[in-house]
Design a protein around this motif. Sequence first.
Motif, PDB file in Angstrom:
ATOM      1  N   LEU A 138      26.370  45.003   0.860  1.00 14.97           N
ATOM      2  CA  LEU A 138      25.428  44.261   0.982  1.00 14.97           C
ATOM      3  C   LEU A 138      24.020  44.912   0.636  1.00 14.97           C
ATOM      4  O   LEU A 138      23.156  44.551  -0.012  1.00 14.97           O
ATOM      5  N   ALA A 139      23.926  46.225   1.219  1.00 20.14           N
ATOM      6  CA  ALA A 139      22.726  47.070   0.994  1.00 20.14           C
ATOM      7  C   ALA A 139      22.803  47.426  -0.412  1.00 20.14           C
ATOM      8  O   ALA A 139      21.578  47.732  -1.180  1.00 20.14           O
ATOM      9  N   CYS A 140      23.942  47.620  -1.442  1.00 18.37           N
ATOM     10  CA  CYS A 140      23.888  47.546  -2.702  1.00 18.37           C
ATOM     11  C   CYS A 140      23.677  46.586  -3.711  1.00 18.37           C
ATOM     12  O   CYS A 140      23.396  46.584  -4.782  1.00 18.37           O
ATOM     13  N   SER A 141      23.715  45.321  -3.127  1.00 17.50           N
ATOM     14  CA  SER A 141      23.655  44.137  -4.027  1.00 17.50           C
ATOM     15  C   SER A 141      22.441  43.736  -4.351  1.00 17.50           C
ATOM     16  O   SER A 141      21.369  43.546  -3.321  1.00 17.50           O
ATOM     17  N   PRO A 142      22.022  43.686  -5.639  1.00 18.95           N
ATOM     18  CA  PRO A 142      20.692  43.161  -6.019  1.00 18.95           C
ATOM     19  C   PRO A 142      20.247  41.713  -5.687  1.00 18.95           C
ATOM     20  O   PRO A 142      19.236  41.244  -5.681  1.00 18.95           O
ATOM     21  N   ASN A 143      21.521  40.855  -5.203  1.00 16.83           N
ATOM     22  CA  ASN A 143      21.297  39.756  -4.777  1.00 16.83           C
ATOM     23  C   ASN A 143      20.782  39.499  -3.627  1.00 16.83           C
ATOM     24  O   ASN A 143      20.667  38.383  -2.930  1.00 16.83           O
ATOM     25  N   MET A 144      20.908  40.330  -2.569  1.00 16.16           N
ATOM     26  CA  MET A 144      20.186  40.218  -0.961  1.00 16.16           C
ATOM     27  C   MET A 144      19.001  40.622  -1.282  1.00 16.16           C
ATOM     28  O   MET A 144      18.342  41.368  -2.230  1.00 16.16           O
ATOM     29  N   GLU A 150      16.853  46.761   3.424  1.00 17.62           N
ATOM     30  CA  GLU A 150      16.322  47.516   4.067  1.00 17.62           C
ATOM     31  C   GLU A 150      16.773  47.484   5.686  1.00 17.62           C
ATOM     32  O   GLU A 150      16.945  48.553   6.321  1.00 17.62           O
ATOM     33  N   ARG A 151      16.987  46.474   6.370  1.00 18.39           N
ATOM     34  CA  ARG A 151      17.327  46.258   7.547  1.00 18.39           C
ATOM     35  C   ARG A 151      18.690  46.863   7.808  1.00 18.39           C
ATOM     36  O   ARG A 151      18.945  47.533   8.746  1.00 18.39           O
ATOM     37  N   ILE A 152      19.609  46.528   6.833  1.00 20.46           N
ATOM     38  CA  ILE A 152      20.868  47.248   6.848  1.00 20.46           C
ATOM     39  C   ILE A 152      20.814  48.575   6.996  1.00 20.46           C
ATOM     40  O   ILE A 152      21.676  49.231   7.632  1.00 20.46           O
ATOM     41  N   ARG A 153      19.918  49.261   6.065  1.00 21.68           N
ATOM     42  CA  ARG A 153      19.911  50.657   6.154  1.00 21.68           C
ATOM     43  C   ARG A 153      19.427  51.126   7.334  1.00 21.68           C
ATOM     44  O   ARG A 153      19.933  52.361   7.707  1.00 21.68           O
ATOM     45  N   LEU A 154      18.511  50.370   7.713  1.00 18.30           N
ATOM     46  CA  LEU A 154      17.774  51.000   9.035  1.00 18.30           C
ATOM     47  C   LEU A 154      18.930  50.902  10.229  1.00 18.30           C
ATOM     48  O   LEU A 154      18.969  51.791  11.042  1.00 18.30           O
ATOM     49  N   GLU A 155      19.637  49.703  10.320  1.00 20.77           N
ATOM     50  CA  GLU A 155      20.576  49.607  11.534  1.00 20.77           C
ATOM     51  C   GLU A 155      21.881  50.531  11.281  1.00 20.77           C
ATOM     52  O   GLU A 155      22.651  50.468  12.233  1.00 20.77           O
ATOM     53  N   THR A 156      22.043  50.848   9.981  1.00 19.19           N
ATOM     54  CA  THR A 156      23.518  51.633   9.684  1.00 19.19           C
ATOM     55  C   THR A 156      22.998  53.255   9.196  1.00 19.19           C
ATOM     56  O   THR A 156      23.177  53.295   7.924  1.00 19.19           O
ATOM     57  N   PRO A 157      22.577  54.007  10.197  1.00 14.44           N
ATOM     58  CA  PRO A 157      21.898  55.092   9.498  1.00 14.44           C
ATOM     59  C   PRO A 157      23.256  56.053   8.867  1.00 14.44           C
ATOM     60  O   PRO A 157      22.749  56.994   8.006  1.00 14.44           O
ATOM     61  N   THR A 158      24.493  55.829   9.000  1.00 13.19           N
ATOM     62  CA  THR A 158      25.499  56.731   8.239  1.00 13.19           C
ATOM     63  C   THR A 158      25.808  56.016   7.020  1.00 13.19           C
ATOM     64  O   THR A 158      26.712  56.634   6.275  1.00 13.19           O
ATOM     65  N   LEU A 159      25.394  54.994   6.621  1.00 13.61           N
ATOM     66  CA  LEU A 159      25.499  54.362   5.610  1.00 13.61           C
ATOM     67  C   LEU A 159      25.178  55.321   4.204  1.00 13.61           C
ATOM     68  O   LEU A 159      24.135  56.063   4.322  1.00 13.61           O
ATOM     69  N   ALA A 160      25.789  55.151   3.110  1.00 12.33           N
ATOM     70  CA  ALA A 160      25.674  56.050   1.945  1.00 12.33           C
ATOM     71  C   ALA A 160      24.259  55.944   1.504  1.00 12.33           C
ATOM     72  O   ALA A 160      23.728  54.643   1.457  1.00 12.33           O
ATOM     73  N   PRO A 161      23.647  56.634   0.582  1.00 12.51           N
ATOM     74  CA  PRO A 161      22.255  56.528   0.313  1.00 12.51           C
ATOM     75  C   PRO A 161      22.337  55.326  -0.924  1.00 12.51           C
ATOM     76  O   PRO A 161      23.365  55.548  -1.654  1.00 12.51           O
ATOM     77  N   PRO A 162      21.259  54.740  -1.187  1.00 14.27           N
ATOM     78  CA  PRO A 162      21.214  53.852  -2.471  1.00 14.27           C
ATOM     79  C   PRO A 162      21.657  54.664  -3.728  1.00 14.27           C
ATOM     80  O   PRO A 162      22.268  53.804  -4.681  1.00 14.27           O
ATOM     81  N   SER A 163      21.383  55.748  -3.834  1.00 14.17           N
ATOM     82  CA  SER A 163      21.874  56.556  -5.171  1.00 14.17           C
ATOM     83  C   SER A 163      23.251  56.462  -5.269  1.00 14.17           C
ATOM     84  O   SER A 163      24.065  56.558  -6.457  1.00 14.17           O
ATOM     85  N   TYR A 164      24.189  56.044  -4.432  1.00 15.18           N
ATOM     86  CA  TYR A 164      25.555  55.947  -4.286  1.00 15.18           C
ATOM     87  C   TYR A 164      26.104  54.637  -4.950  1.00 15.18           C
ATOM     88  O   TYR A 164      27.375  54.244  -4.872  1.00 15.18           O
ATOM     89  N   CYS A 165      25.186  53.877  -4.754  1.00 10.26           N
ATOM     90  CA  CYS A 165      25.380  52.228  -4.914  1.00 10.26           C
ATOM     91  C   CYS A 165      25.933  52.325  -6.563  1.00 10.26           C
ATOM     92  O   CYS A 165      25.648  52.847  -7.397  1.00 10.26           O
ATOM     93  N   PRO A 166      27.243  51.331  -6.635  1.00  8.92           N
ATOM     94  CA  PRO A 166      27.718  51.083  -7.928  1.00  8.92           C
ATOM     95  C   PRO A 166      26.727  50.456  -9.054  1.00  8.92           C
ATOM     96  O   PRO A 166      25.945  49.801  -8.734  1.00  8.92           O
ATOM     97  N   LYS A 167      26.791  50.906 -10.288  1.00  6.52           N
ATOM     98  CA  LYS A 167      25.753  50.460 -11.324  1.00  6.52           C
ATOM     99  C   LYS A 167      26.535  49.197 -11.687  1.00  6.52           C
ATOM    100  O   LYS A 167      27.657  48.917 -12.031  1.00  6.52           O
ATOM    101  N   ALA A 168      25.550  47.918 -11.847  1.00  4.80           N
ATOM    102  CA  ALA A 168      25.982  46.832 -12.430  1.00  4.80           C
ATOM    103  C   ALA A 168      26.440  46.859 -13.708  1.00  4.80           C
ATOM    104  O   ALA A 168      26.357  47.570 -14.552  1.00  4.80           O
TER     105      ALA A 168
END
Length: 168
Positions: A138-144, A150-168
């Motif tokens: 969800l944090a990587c989805s451009p449709n969210m 941002e809320r997901i990223r704040l609530e899940t500090p261990t989440l991979a950084p946005p640079s790890y998101c797959p490219k569409a």
Amino acid sequence: MRNALGIVVLLVSVLSTACDIGPTNPLESLPGDVRSFLQADPTLGVRKSTPIELTGTDVSMYRISYGEPLDCPSGCFYAEALVVRAGGRVGWATYLNPAPNSRVFRVQPQDTSSFTPALLTALRRKDVSAHSAIAFMLACSPNMADAFRERIRLETPTLAPPSYCPKA
């Protein structure tokens, strides 16, 4: 001799009852579209499928087990994976760097009402690793909405950084 035969019959009966643990095909209990999705790649060799129960939502998730992890010449092999079913579609929960034509579940604009903070909270309580996979998806989805991502990223500090998101 009669007592020994009786004991053998009793043991066989108990053992056969104990071994009857349900369907021999781990896909039998899955909905048809999920079963078809998994059967589309017969090399996977599914050994176990476990639904992740989420009430009050149209999102379904299934933990799929393949056995022990193995090394292979073409890369690593995962022992488990997560299947997501929502909006009439089925796909793998996002993982790092999926192939462009992979069957990863891609969140569509119409899915945003299904993936809510309440769903993530319930998932966190039920299955932490599934929560992490879905939060990343969800944090990587451009449709969210940006605020939700941002809320997901704040609530899940261990989440991979946005640079790890797959490219569409």
